[in-house]
Write a protein that holds these residues in place. Structure first.
Motif, short mmCIF file in Angstrom:
data_model
loop_
_atom_site.label_atom_id
_atom_site.label_comp_id
_atom_site.label_asym_id
_atom_site.label_seq_id
_atom_site.Cartn_x
_atom_site.Cartn_y
_atom_site.Cartn_z
N ALA A 100 0.88 -1.18 0.00
CA ALA A 100 0.00 0.00 0.00
C ALA A 100 0.91 1.22 0.00
O ALA A 100 2.11 1.10 0.26
CB ALA A 100 -0.91 -0.01 1.23
N PRO A 101 0.38 2.40 -0.31
CA PRO A 101 1.23 3.59 -0.30
C PRO A 101 1.91 3.80 1.04
O PRO A 101 1.37 3.45 2.09
CB PRO A 101 0.22 4.72 -0.60
CG PRO A 101 -0.87 4.06 -1.37
CD PRO A 101 -1.00 2.69 -0.77
N PHE A 102 3.09 4.38 1.01
CA PHE A 102 3.85 4.63 2.23
C PHE A 102 3.06 5.51 3.18
O PHE A 102 3.12 5.34 4.40
CB PHE A 102 5.18 5.30 1.86
CG PHE A 102 6.11 5.50 3.02
CD1 PHE A 102 6.66 4.41 3.69
CD2 PHE A 102 6.44 6.78 3.45
CE1 PHE A 102 7.52 4.59 4.76
CE2 PHE A 102 7.31 6.97 4.51
CZ PHE A 102 7.85 5.87 5.17
N SER A 103 2.28 6.46 2.64
CA SER A 103 1.49 7.35 3.49
C SER A 103 0.45 6.57 4.30
O SER A 103 0.15 6.91 5.44
CB SER A 103 0.79 8.42 2.65
OG SER A 103 -0.10 7.84 1.72
N HIS A 104 -0.11 5.50 3.71
CA HIS A 104 -1.07 4.68 4.44
C HIS A 104 -0.40 3.99 5.62
O HIS A 104 -0.98 3.88 6.71
CB HIS A 104 -1.68 3.63 3.50
CG HIS A 104 -2.60 4.20 2.47
ND1 HIS A 104 -3.45 3.42 1.71
CD2 HIS A 104 -2.81 5.48 2.07
CE1 HIS A 104 -4.13 4.20 0.88
NE2 HIS A 104 -3.75 5.45 1.09
N TRP A 105 0.80 3.51 5.39
CA TRP A 105 1.55 2.84 6.45
C TRP A 105 1.86 3.83 7.58
O TRP A 105 1.73 3.50 8.76
CB TRP A 105 2.82 2.26 5.86
CG TRP A 105 3.62 1.39 6.78
CD1 TRP A 105 3.25 0.18 7.30
CD2 TRP A 105 4.93 1.66 7.27
NE1 TRP A 105 4.26 -0.32 8.09
CE2 TRP A 105 5.31 0.56 8.09
CE3 TRP A 105 5.83 2.71 7.10
CZ2 TRP A 105 6.54 0.49 8.73
CZ3 TRP A 105 7.06 2.64 7.73
CH2 TRP A 105 7.41 1.55 8.54
N LEU A 106 2.26 5.05 7.22
CA LEU A 106 2.52 6.08 8.23
C LEU A 106 1.27 6.40 9.03
O LEU A 106 1.32 6.56 10.26
CB LEU A 106 3.04 7.36 7.56
CG LEU A 106 4.49 7.38 7.10
CD1 LEU A 106 4.78 8.71 6.40
CD2 LEU A 106 5.45 7.18 8.27
N LYS A 107 0.12 6.49 8.36
CA LYS A 107 -1.12 6.80 9.06
C LYS A 107 -1.53 5.67 10.00
O LYS A 107 -2.13 5.92 11.04
CB LYS A 107 -2.23 7.10 8.06
CG LYS A 107 -2.07 8.44 7.36
CD LYS A 107 -3.20 8.70 6.38
CE LYS A 107 -3.06 10.06 5.73
NZ LYS A 107 -4.16 10.34 4.77
N ARG A 108 -1.22 4.45 9.61
CA ARG A 108 -1.51 3.33 10.51
C ARG A 108 -0.69 3.47 11.79
O ARG A 108 -1.22 3.31 12.90
CB ARG A 108 -1.18 2.01 9.81
CG ARG A 108 -1.50 0.78 10.63
CD ARG A 108 -1.12 -0.49 9.89
NE ARG A 108 -1.78 -0.57 8.59
CZ ARG A 108 -1.54 -1.52 7.70
NH1 ARG A 108 -0.62 -2.45 7.96
NH2 ARG A 108 -2.18 -1.54 6.56
N ILE A 109 0.58 3.79 11.64
CA ILE A 109 1.43 4.01 12.82
C ILE A 109 0.93 5.22 13.60
O ILE A 109 0.84 5.20 14.83
CB ILE A 109 2.90 4.20 12.40
CG1 ILE A 109 3.44 2.94 11.74
CG2 ILE A 109 3.76 4.57 13.62
CD1 ILE A 109 4.82 3.10 11.14
#
Length: 220
Positions: A100-109
């Motif tokens: 998934a986009p890196f931004s999605h991963w950041l938002k999960r964190i």
């Protein structure tokens, strides 16, 4: 997060690029949604390029700051939360799968960091009331701007337990679907739907008790 802060983090840990699951030779499909610029910077960072993570931070710090503002209304605390997210992301970067986009991963964190922040606050200070915040409740018959309505809603949500508060905060302020929230938090969609339904009932009851239903646009 300042670039100097990024350099401090980078100086403490150099990760190995061979651990990145979507690099060449991985079994993951190459048609991934992570963009090529992010992919290149992540690979460079894991290879030891100290400037690469700084580029990722600068690219996403504004977007992440908007998310973390949902969890607090103090600019200094918000900045600290953003920094905490980027630090956690850095040390977990080798585990980013690129599905998934890196931004999605950041938002999960970020969602998990914000949730943890609320829980720590709750333990330290306990519950609070709207009376603790000057100017939150509107005067009778006064016109409420969208910004004021959002602030009132934010304060009302603080009366819910942390998990219910998180679900409605992400729904109302970050426009997340139940699927989005489930993926961010590692919960089932059924659990998210249950919490959302229960939290709405509680929120409506609290707003009604405070005479704030119309202020937040809740007419039924």
């Amino acid at each position: 997060m300042a670039q100097d802060g990024v350099r401090i983090v980078l100086s403490t840990c150099v990760l190995q690029p061979s651990r990145l699951s979507w690099q060449q030779g991985s079994s993951v499909d190459s048609t991934l949604t992570v963009n090529q610029t992010d992919r290149a910077d992540i690979e460079a960072c894991l290879a030891g390029d100290e400037d690469a993570y700084g580029r990722l931070v600068r690219r996403y710090e504004s977007e992440l700051a908007k998310l973390m503002w949902r969890f607090c209304r103090d600019s200094t605390v918000c900045e600290e939360l953003v920094q905490e997210v980027f630090v956690e992301a850095y040390f977990g970067l080798a585990g980013f799968r690129g599905e998934a986009p890196f931004s999605h991963w950041l938002k999960r964190i970020g969602s998990r960091v914000g949730y943890r922040f609320w829980r720590n606050q709750r333990r330290e200070a306990g519950r609070f009331s709207l009376e603790d915040y000057d100017g939150v409740a509107p005067e009778p018959d006064s016109d409420i701007t969208p910004e004021q309505a959002g602030e009132i809603l934010h304060r009302l949500l603080a009366h819910l337990n942390d998990a219910d508060r998180l679900v409605l905060t992400l729904m109302y302020f970050d426009e997340c679907s139940t699927r989005d929230i489930a993926e961010r938090m590692g919960w089932t969609r059924a659990m998210v739907k249950m919490r959302a339904s229960r939290a709405r009932r509680k929120l409506k009851s609290i707003a009604e008790q405070q005479g704030l239903l119309e202020a937040i646009g809740w007419t039924r």
